[in-house]
Structures are given as structure tokens and as C-alpha cells.
Design a protein around this motif. Structure first.
Motif, PDB file in Angstrom:
ATOM      1  N   GLN A  97       0.855  -1.182   0.000  1.00 30.60           N
ATOM      2  CA  GLN A  97       0.000   0.000   0.000  1.00 30.60           C
ATOM      3  C   GLN A  97       0.892   1.234   0.000  1.00 30.60           C
ATOM      4  O   GLN A  97       1.621   1.485   0.937  1.00 30.60           O
ATOM      5  N   LEU A  98       0.794   2.022  -1.087  1.00 27.93           N
ATOM      6  CA  LEU A  98       1.604   3.232  -1.185  1.00 27.93           C
ATOM      7  C   LEU A  98       1.125   4.264  -0.178  1.00 27.93           C
ATOM      8  O   LEU A  98      -0.076   4.483  -0.012  1.00 27.93           O
ATOM      9  N   HIS A  99       2.078   4.903   0.481  1.00 32.82           N
ATOM     10  CA  HIS A  99       1.771   5.921   1.486  1.00 32.82           C
ATOM     11  C   HIS A  99       2.400   7.231   1.040  1.00 32.82           C
ATOM     12  O   HIS A  99       3.603   7.288   0.762  1.00 32.82           O
ATOM     13  N   LEU A 100       1.597   8.295   0.936  1.00 35.31           N
ATOM     14  CA  LEU A 100       2.063   9.585   0.456  1.00 35.31           C
ATOM     15  C   LEU A 100       1.954  10.636   1.553  1.00 35.31           C
ATOM     16  O   LEU A 100       0.924  10.715   2.237  1.00 35.31           O
ATOM     17  N   VAL A 101       2.991  11.449   1.676  1.00 36.58           N
ATOM     18  CA  VAL A 101       2.985  12.518   2.673  1.00 36.58           C
ATOM     19  C   VAL A 101       3.420  13.814   2.009  1.00 36.58           C
ATOM     20  O   VAL A 101       4.515  13.884   1.440  1.00 36.58           O
ATOM     21  N   GLU A 102       2.553  14.830   2.102  1.00 34.34           N
ATOM     22  CA  GLU A 102       2.879  16.139   1.535  1.00 34.34           C
ATOM     23  C   GLU A 102       3.480  17.047   2.618  1.00 34.34           C
ATOM     24  O   GLU A 102       3.168  16.896   3.804  1.00 34.34           O
ATOM     25  N   SER A 103       4.282  17.991   2.160  1.00 36.31           N
ATOM     26  CA  SER A 103       4.816  19.018   3.059  1.00 36.31           C
ATOM     27  C   SER A 103       5.156  20.246   2.232  1.00 36.31           C
ATOM     28  O   SER A 103       5.169  20.186   0.999  1.00 36.31           O
ATOM     29  N   GLY A 104       5.425  21.347   2.928  1.00 40.50           N
ATOM     30  CA  GLY A 104       5.866  22.553   2.249  1.00 40.50           C
ATOM     31  C   GLY A 104       4.817  23.641   2.142  1.00 40.50           C
ATOM     32  O   GLY A 104       5.120  24.732   1.654  1.00 40.50           O
ATOM     33  N   GLY A 105       3.602  23.357   2.573  1.00 45.66           N
ATOM     34  CA  GLY A 105       2.587  24.391   2.524  1.00 45.66           C
ATOM     35  C   GLY A 105       2.858  25.480   3.551  1.00 45.66           C
ATOM     36  O   GLY A 105       3.747  25.363   4.392  1.00 45.66           O
ATOM     37  N   GLY A 106       2.077  26.562   3.451  1.00 42.54           N
ATOM     38  CA  GLY A 106       2.242  27.650   4.403  1.00 42.54           C
ATOM     39  C   GLY A 106       1.536  28.891   3.932  1.00 42.54           C
ATOM     40  O   GLY A 106       0.710  28.851   3.010  1.00 42.54           O
ATOM     41  N   LEU A 107       1.859  29.994   4.600  1.00 44.14           N
ATOM     42  CA  LEU A 107       1.279  31.296   4.275  1.00 44.14           C
ATOM     43  C   LEU A 107       2.314  32.123   3.530  1.00 44.14           C
ATOM     44  O   LEU A 107       3.464  32.243   3.984  1.00 44.14           O
ATOM     45  N   VAL A 108       1.904  32.701   2.407  1.00 44.32           N
ATOM     46  CA  VAL A 108       2.813  33.502   1.598  1.00 44.32           C
ATOM     47  C   VAL A 108       2.033  34.665   0.995  1.00 44.32           C
ATOM     48  O   VAL A 108       0.818  34.576   0.790  1.00 44.32           O
ATOM     49  N   GLN A 109       2.721  35.749   0.744  1.00 41.06           N
ATOM     50  CA  GLN A 109       2.079  36.889   0.106  1.00 41.06           C
ATOM     51  C   GLN A 109       1.956  36.664  -1.395  1.00 41.06           C
ATOM     52  O   GLN A 109       2.739  35.908  -1.988  1.00 41.06           O
ATOM     53  N   ALA A 110       1.008  37.331  -1.996  1.00 44.30           N
ATOM     54  CA  ALA A 110       0.841  37.246  -3.439  1.00 44.30           C
ATOM     55  C   ALA A 110       2.154  37.620  -4.141  1.00 44.30           C
ATOM     56  O   ALA A 110       2.837  38.567  -3.730  1.00 44.30           O
ATOM     57  N   GLN A 122      -2.656  13.271   2.719  1.00 47.08           N
ATOM     58  CA  GLN A 122      -3.593  13.963   3.603  1.00 47.08           C
ATOM     59  C   GLN A 122      -3.754  15.431   3.249  1.00 47.08           C
ATOM     60  O   GLN A 122      -4.706  16.081   3.711  1.00 47.08           O
ATOM     61  N   GLY A 123      -2.842  15.979   2.477  1.00 43.87           N
ATOM     62  CA  GLY A 123      -2.954  17.362   2.050  1.00 43.87           C
ATOM     63  C   GLY A 123      -2.113  18.317   2.876  1.00 43.87           C
ATOM     64  O   GLY A 123      -1.777  18.049   4.031  1.00 43.87           O
ATOM     65  N   THR A 124      -1.775  19.440   2.253  1.00 41.88           N
ATOM     66  CA  THR A 124      -1.040  20.506   2.930  1.00 41.88           C
ATOM     67  C   THR A 124      -1.669  21.839   2.535  1.00 41.88           C
ATOM     68  O   THR A 124      -1.992  22.062   1.365  1.00 41.88           O
ATOM     69  N   GLN A 125      -1.858  22.708   3.520  1.00 44.75           N
ATOM     70  CA  GLN A 125      -2.560  23.970   3.281  1.00 44.75           C
ATOM     71  C   GLN A 125      -1.623  25.006   2.669  1.00 44.75           C
ATOM     72  O   GLN A 125      -0.509  25.231   3.171  1.00 44.75           O
ATOM     73  N   VAL A 126      -2.095  25.642   1.614  1.00 41.09           N
ATOM     74  CA  VAL A 126      -1.395  26.771   1.010  1.00 41.09           C
ATOM     75  C   VAL A 126      -2.325  27.970   1.089  1.00 41.09           C
ATOM     76  O   VAL A 126      -3.463  27.910   0.614  1.00 41.09           O
ATOM     77  N   THR A 127      -1.842  29.045   1.689  1.00 38.72           N
ATOM     78  CA  THR A 127      -2.632  30.260   1.814  1.00 38.72           C
ATOM     79  C   THR A 127      -1.837  31.419   1.225  1.00 38.72           C
ATOM     80  O   THR A 127      -0.703  31.669   1.641  1.00 38.72           O
ATOM     81  N   GLU A 139      -6.001  33.296  -5.426  1.00 35.58           N
ATOM     82  CA  GLU A 139      -6.870  32.211  -5.895  1.00 35.58           C
ATOM     83  C   GLU A 139      -6.177  30.853  -5.893  1.00 35.58           C
ATOM     84  O   GLU A 139      -6.817  29.834  -6.156  1.00 35.58           O
ATOM     85  N   ASP A 140      -4.887  30.820  -5.607  1.00 31.58           N
ATOM     86  CA  ASP A 140      -4.179  29.543  -5.442  1.00 31.58           C
ATOM     87  C   ASP A 140      -4.382  28.966  -4.041  1.00 31.58           C
ATOM     88  O   ASP A 140      -3.954  27.843  -3.764  1.00 31.58           O
ATOM     89  N   THR A 141      -5.002  29.732  -3.175  1.00 33.72           N
ATOM     90  CA  THR A 141      -5.241  29.268  -1.812  1.00 33.72           C
ATOM     91  C   THR A 141      -6.121  28.024  -1.815  1.00 33.72           C
ATOM     92  O   THR A 141      -7.209  28.018  -2.398  1.00 33.72           O
ATOM     93  N   ALA A 142      -5.618  26.963  -1.184  1.00 34.38           N
ATOM     94  CA  ALA A 142      -6.343  25.682  -1.168  1.00 34.38           C
ATOM     95  C   ALA A 142      -5.538  24.684  -0.345  1.00 34.38           C
ATOM     96  O   ALA A 142      -4.384  24.945   0.007  1.00 34.38           O
ATOM     97  N   VAL A 143      -6.156  23.549  -0.101  1.00 31.65           N
ATOM     98  CA  VAL A 143      -5.405  22.409   0.401  1.00 31.65           C
ATOM     99  C   VAL A 143      -4.904  21.642  -0.826  1.00 31.65           C
ATOM    100  O   VAL A 143      -5.680  21.331  -1.728  1.00 31.65           O
ATOM    101  N   TYR A 144      -3.619  21.374  -0.832  1.00 36.22           N
ATOM    102  CA  TYR A 144      -2.992  20.698  -1.960  1.00 36.22           C
ATOM    103  C   TYR A 144      -2.732  19.238  -1.602  1.00 36.22           C
ATOM    104  O   TYR A 144      -2.163  18.942  -0.546  1.00 36.22           O
ATOM    105  N   PHE A 145      -3.157  18.356  -2.500  1.00 34.79           N
ATOM    106  CA  PHE A 145      -3.036  16.925  -2.290  1.00 34.79           C
ATOM    107  C   PHE A 145      -2.111  16.310  -3.332  1.00 34.79           C
ATOM    108  O   PHE A 145      -2.183  16.641  -4.514  1.00 34.79           O
ATOM    109  N   CYS A 146      -1.316  15.394  -2.877  1.00 38.00           N
ATOM    110  CA  CYS A 146      -0.508  14.563  -3.754  1.00 38.00           C
ATOM    111  C   CYS A 146      -1.262  13.258  -3.976  1.00 38.00           C
ATOM    112  O   CYS A 146      -1.879  12.724  -3.039  1.00 38.00           O
TER     113      CYS A 146
END
Length: 125
Positions: free
Chosen positions: A1-14, A117-122, A89-96
């Protein structure tokens, strides 16, 4: 069973940049297509980008072309999504996600068998 983990999301200015990582374990990651999807509040999950097993074929949603770059490091079982010139408008939870069939390159969610599980990008304006 493949297991995927995302990272690197965060808050950034336009106009800023972020780099997302998707690390896989416990499965045949090297022979599989990997995609990135995102889901904003109140919206459906949408395709962002995909890369094939060799890393020589990529796909992008029109909304991110020229700003996002997908790449993979097979030795490290990692797929990266470099996101530049970010917009609110790129703000979202990003999933691999990962799937074995080439149809996954078209960005069809049902072609992907494994999801992180996703990583939040704001992105603030």
C-alpha cells in the motif's frame, strides 16, 4: 500500500513562492504517475499538475501554466511542485496522489488510487 505525505505548505504573500514535496513510502512509487490536486473551501477538488514515471512528461492546468513546475526525484521517492508568482486564488489544500494508469496524466481523480492527507497553502493579497 503506497503511502504519500505532503509538506511545504504555508502562508505567503501574493507574488511569492512555495515548494511542495510529496514523499512516498511502502510502494512502487517509481513506476507510477504522480499528480497534484487542490481543493479550496466550498469548491470541488481540481487537477493542478501530473508527471509520469520517467519525469519526461508533464501536464498542467491552464490556471497554473508558466507559474508551477512539477518534477520528480526517483532516487528519493519524491515529487516536487514549485509554485511561483502565487495568487490569492491559489489558496487551497494541496493533495498529492498516485496512480498506475497513463490516463492519470489527464488529471482524472478516479485514475488515482493513492492520496496524501494534504497541505494547506494560503496566499494573502
Amino acid at each position: 500500500q503506497l503511502h504519500l505525505v505532503e509538506s511545504g505548505g504555508g502562508l505567503v504573500q501574493a507574488g511569492g513562492s512555495l515548494r511542495l514535496s510529496c514523499v512516498a513510502s511502502r510502494g512502487p512509487f517509481r513506476t507510477i504517475i504522480v499528480g497534484w490536486f487542490r481543493q479550496a473551501p466550498g469548491k470541488e477538488r481540481e487537477f493542478v499538475s501530473a508527471i509520469n514515471w520517467n519525469g519526461d512528461t508533464t501536464r498542467y492546468a491552464d490556471s497554473v501554466k508558466g507559474r508551477f513546475t512539477i518534477s520528480r526525484d526517483k532516487a528519493k521517492n519524491t515529487v516536487l511542485l514549485q509554485m511561483n508568482s502565487l495568487k490569492p486564488e491559489d489558496t487551497a489544500v494541496y493533495f498529492c496522489a498516485a496512480g498506475p494508469r497513463f490516463l492519470a496524466m489527464d488529471g482524472r481523480p478516479n485514475e488515482y488510487d493513492y492520496w496524501g492527507q494534504g497541505t494547506q497553502v494560503t496566499v494573502s493579497s
